[in-house]
Scaffold this motif. Sequence first.
Motif, PDB file in Angstrom:
ATOM      1  N   UNK A   1      39.486 -24.040  12.021  1.00 29.26           N
ATOM      2  CA  UNK A   1      38.503 -23.243  11.264  1.00 29.26           C
ATOM      3  C   UNK A   1      38.064 -23.966   9.986  1.00 29.26           C
ATOM      4  N   UNK A   2      39.001 -24.627   9.352  1.00 26.43           N
ATOM      5  CA  UNK A   2      38.687 -25.300   8.092  1.00 26.43           C
ATOM      6  C   UNK A   2      37.688 -26.440   8.280  1.00 26.43           C
ATOM      7  N   UNK A   3      37.869 -27.245   9.325  1.00 22.77           N
ATOM      8  CA  UNK A   3      37.006 -28.420   9.502  1.00 22.77           C
ATOM      9  C   UNK A   3      35.569 -28.042   9.876  1.00 22.77           C
ATOM     10  N   UNK A   4      35.325 -26.763  10.198  1.00 22.80           N
ATOM     11  CA  UNK A   4      33.964 -26.314  10.501  1.00 22.80           C
ATOM     12  C   UNK A   4      33.192 -25.912   9.252  1.00 22.80           C
ATOM     13  N   UNK A   5      33.892 -25.835   8.120  1.00 28.16           N
ATOM     14  CA  UNK A   5      33.243 -25.444   6.874  1.00 28.16           C
ATOM     15  C   UNK A   5      32.461 -26.618   6.286  1.00 28.16           C
ATOM     16  N   UNK A   6      31.311 -26.373   5.647  1.00 32.33           N
ATOM     17  CA  UNK A   6      30.517 -27.447   5.045  1.00 32.33           C
ATOM     18  C   UNK A   6      31.322 -28.257   4.027  1.00 32.33           C
ATOM     19  N   UNK A   7      31.272 -29.587   4.170  1.00 35.40           N
ATOM     20  CA  UNK A   7      31.949 -30.473   3.225  1.00 35.40           C
ATOM     21  C   UNK A   7      33.438 -30.616   3.423  1.00 35.40           C
ATOM     22  N   UNK A   8      33.986 -29.986   4.469  1.00 35.65           N
ATOM     23  CA  UNK A   8      35.436 -30.011   4.691  1.00 35.65           C
ATOM     24  C   UNK A   8      35.756 -30.881   5.905  1.00 35.65           C
ATOM     25  N   UNK A   9      36.555 -31.932   5.691  1.00 36.29           N
ATOM     26  CA  UNK A   9      37.060 -32.769   6.776  1.00 36.29           C
ATOM     27  C   UNK A   9      38.550 -32.580   6.935  1.00 36.29           C
TER      28      UNK A   9
END
Length: 342
Positions: A199-207
């Motif tokens: 879920x986190x890696x789908x957020x804008x600017x989050x790798x």
Amino acid sequence: MAVRRDSAVGEQRPTGANKTAKATKVSDPAAAEKPAQKTTNPAKKAASVRKASPARKTAAKKTASARKPTSARKPVATTAPAPATESHTALVRRARRINRELAEVYPYAHPELDFENSFQLIVATVLSAQTTDLRVNQTTPTLFAKYPTPEDLAGADPEVVEEILRPCGFFRAKTKSVIGLSKALVENHGGEVPGRLEDLVKLPGVGRKTAFVVLGNAFGRPGITVDTHFQRLVRRWKWTEATDPDKIETAVGALFPKSEWTMLSHHVIFHGRRICHARKPACGACPIAPLCPAFGEGETDPEKAAKLLKYEKGGFPGQRLNPPQSYLDAGGIPARPLGAAG
């Protein structure tokens, strides 16, 4: 040798190139029959013995070698020979020992971004790209005072946010990321930061790097943070030759228990910021010098290396205000000799 017999005289005469020498020997029978005399002069005999003395020959060689110009002498090796190929078991042992050593030097290693909750942590981590944590920590208090929740930041005026984030660099792109991130949290996760990697890696600017920072420090879920410091150090230590962050994460993760991943990341990053710098590592002041294959890439003189140490937030090392005396002496020089096992 071919000879010719003189039928009248009854003697043999030499022919060819050795005719003259042979004739001379034959012409003086007395000289040919006279035995060779041995040298009996004591002075000459002693001189002969001295000339053949092995000790004198050795001394003569040393004297001749000392007289050679410096440029003609054989150069002395200044680096250790390349080590043999390290087995996987030996690599695991060395890597874990390095982590144990770093844990003693940086017992309070932690994320150096200031945050009070998972939302502040994820925003600060996104802002930390291509800048220092110190710069981010100087910027986020103003940002979070004006926009304390995802709902507040999701509805913010981009121009106002840009002006706040200007000191962080790339402020337009970062403004777009943190506002988009906040909107995604409100629309898809009820205004809460999710605790799952997918879920986190789908957020804008989050790798993956940002995601593991959040998982490890906000949710207590192990993860390896592969930032620029981590990448540089694990390659110097020959933990992996990979350059891709995902491959580095996989290779290093295989060397350690999963429960150690988060603190391992903190230890390595702390060390990279304070001692093992990118351009000029302080090799002579490094506590893990005996375990480092790259020892010598930086300054090896202890006094000069000690001047390269960087004292960031919390002092050095970790949050200690003063270096531990077991590592540095009163003059700031490593108390333990380099190369000595600790």
